[in-house]
Design a protein around this motif. Structure first.
Motif, mmCIF file in Angstrom:
data_model
loop_
_atom_site.group_PDB
_atom_site.id
_atom_site.type_symbol
_atom_site.label_atom_id
_atom_site.label_comp_id
_atom_site.label_asym_id
_atom_site.label_seq_id
_atom_site.Cartn_x
_atom_site.Cartn_y
_atom_site.Cartn_z
ATOM 1 N N SER A 256 37.440 48.977 46.212
ATOM 2 C CA SER A 256 37.215 48.918 44.767
ATOM 3 C C SER A 256 37.214 50.305 44.148
ATOM 4 O O SER A 256 37.760 50.511 43.053
ATOM 5 N N ILE A 259 40.960 51.621 44.171
ATOM 6 C CA ILE A 259 41.804 50.863 43.248
ATOM 7 C C ILE A 259 41.464 51.204 41.797
ATOM 8 O O ILE A 259 42.351 51.397 40.955
ATOM 9 N N GLU A 260 40.170 51.312 41.483
ATOM 10 C CA GLU A 260 39.765 51.608 40.106
ATOM 11 C C GLU A 260 40.153 53.022 39.687
ATOM 12 O O GLU A 260 40.459 53.262 38.524
ATOM 13 N N GLN A 265 42.141 46.833 39.479
ATOM 14 C CA GLN A 265 40.914 46.066 39.643
ATOM 15 C C GLN A 265 40.968 45.313 40.964
ATOM 16 O O GLN A 265 42.005 44.735 41.316
ATOM 17 N N LEU A 266 39.863 45.354 41.716
ATOM 18 C CA LEU A 266 39.715 44.448 42.851
ATOM 19 C C LEU A 266 39.347 43.096 42.263
ATOM 20 O O LEU A 266 38.222 42.878 41.824
ATOM 21 N N SER A 267 40.301 42.186 42.235
ATOM 22 C CA SER A 267 40.134 40.923 41.513
ATOM 23 C C SER A 267 39.354 39.892 42.312
ATOM 24 O O SER A 267 38.440 39.251 41.786
ATOM 25 N N CYS A 280 44.056 42.867 44.778
ATOM 26 C CA CYS A 280 43.911 43.899 43.745
ATOM 27 C C CYS A 280 45.075 43.816 42.760
ATOM 28 O O CYS A 280 46.211 43.539 43.149
#
Length: 372
Positions: A256, A259-260, A265-267, A280
């Motif tokens: 997370s 990725i951010e 976003q870690l979905s 993601c």
């Protein structure tokens, strides 16, 4: 269905129509992607009765929605798997974003059962079959010690009748009698700021921003070009549950964060038989950047290196795909809905992750695949 809409979409009306189809289909079933996991929490002495209830519920779902015809000519079909036993519910994440996971052998079993089912079929895991009232079902043994297929329909007649499932009463009277103590009406909660803050941690910041701005739910769904990264972690089969939870927590925090930083976003995080997957997305509303493909690749390699070096006895595989046109929006019933992404590229990424284990794979377009 997504293929047809993405090729012919000419207006917001088409997107609204697709959202309506998804929401109508899912909300009436109401209980990741193209899988719904419904849970019944029961006492041990109720288990066999509740399995019967759930099987009845599944048969009714198949009767009404087993094959759902759309005007676009694409049928939506259901495969249902049932399992029963003990599970663990685990929350991973930090103070800003959290994810609820359901873990356990019987979660793996229900996935196996669902995968063995064909369209419009119901399959019980072997443990579920051993725990249920077997005399009430006529089944086909699919694989010894693995799964059985329910091969009957239920009697809907309110008068005594001997049928393949042996009910002496209409199902409504029978279940009203058996489960009068377990049914409850819907509950509306009073405003609770502490509870609201807890629940907000389970919603992506993109959707929270739209909610805080007062945007109506029907205006949040859209067709959108995004970049996806799917991370698969396959754990040692002998690992203890507590150790697995620590590994997932460690991976979730790192993924997370990386990725951010790249604008994604870690979905979702979800379990499968041998491990878990982290889904993601780059390019959701408010996150669109011109170099999102580069960020996705950099993030993929960073995650791969971290998992390889820090998560002992864990195999990592990553697939990234770029500029995929997907449905991004809210689906489900008013009482239970979520923000998700749906499309053919999502299914393609899920299939590729199993085809290229231990690699970082980037799909740039349908005709060109580059492996790193």
């Amino acid at each position: 269905l997504m293929d047809r809409f993405s090729l012919t979409c000419k207006s917001e009306h088409d997107m609204d129509k697709l959202a309506h189809i998804f929401s109508y289909y899912i909300s009436d079933i109401e209980v990741w992607w193209n899988v719904l996991l419904a849970l019944w929490t029961v006492k041990q002495n109720q288990l066999s009765d509740i399995i019967t209830l759930v099987a009845k519920c599944s048969l009714e779902i198949q009767e009404k929605f087993g094959i759902y015809h759309t005007r676009e000519g694409q049928d939506l079909k259901l495969k249902i798997g049932l399992s029963a036993g003990r599970i663990s519910q685990v929350i991973v994440g930090d103070q800003q974003r959290q994810y609820l996971l359901v873990i356990g052998r019987d979660v793996d079993d229900v996935q196996v059962a669902q995968r063995l089912a064909q369209a419009n079929e119901i399959v019980l895991s072997w443990n579920c079959w051993k725990l249920c009232e077997q005399y009430m079902f006529e089944v086909e043994i699919m694989r010894e010690d693995e799964a059985v297929k329910v091969g009957v329909t239920w009697s809907f007649l309110p008068k005594p009748k001997i049928s393949k499932i042996n009910f002496a009463y209409g199902w409504r009277q029978l279940f009203a009698f058996l489960f009068s103590d377990t049914l409850r009406t819907a509950l509306e909660l009073d405003p609770d700021s502490a509870l609201e803050q807890t629940l907000r941690k389970h919603i992506t910041k993109n959707l929270l921003k739209k909610i805080d701005e007062g945007q109506p739910m029907e205006y949040i769904s859209e067709f959108r070009t995004v970049t996806m990264v799917l991370v698969s972690l396959e754990f040692n089969k002998t690992a203890w549950m507590l150790h697995l939870c620590h590994l997932i927590q460690e991976a979730a925090l790192y993924i997370s964060t990386v990725i951010e930083k790249g604008g994604g976003q870690l979905s979702q995080i979800f379990m499968f038989e041998k491990g878990c997957m982290f889904f993601c997305v780059f390019g959701l509303p408010g996150d669109k950047k011109p170099d999102e493909c580069a960020h996705a690749l950099e993030s993929s390699f960073s995650i791969f290196s971290f998992c390889w070096e820090n998560l002992a006895e864990t195999n990592v595989s990553i697939v990234a795909t770029f500029h995929a046109l997907l449905f991004c929006g809210v689906i489900g019933a008013v009482a239970r809905h979520e923000y998700t992404v749906i499309g053919p590229k999502v299914s393609l990424v899920a299939r590729m992750i199993t085809a290229y284990p231990g690699l970082v794979v980037a799909l740039f377009d349908p005709w060109f695949l580059m492996k790193f």
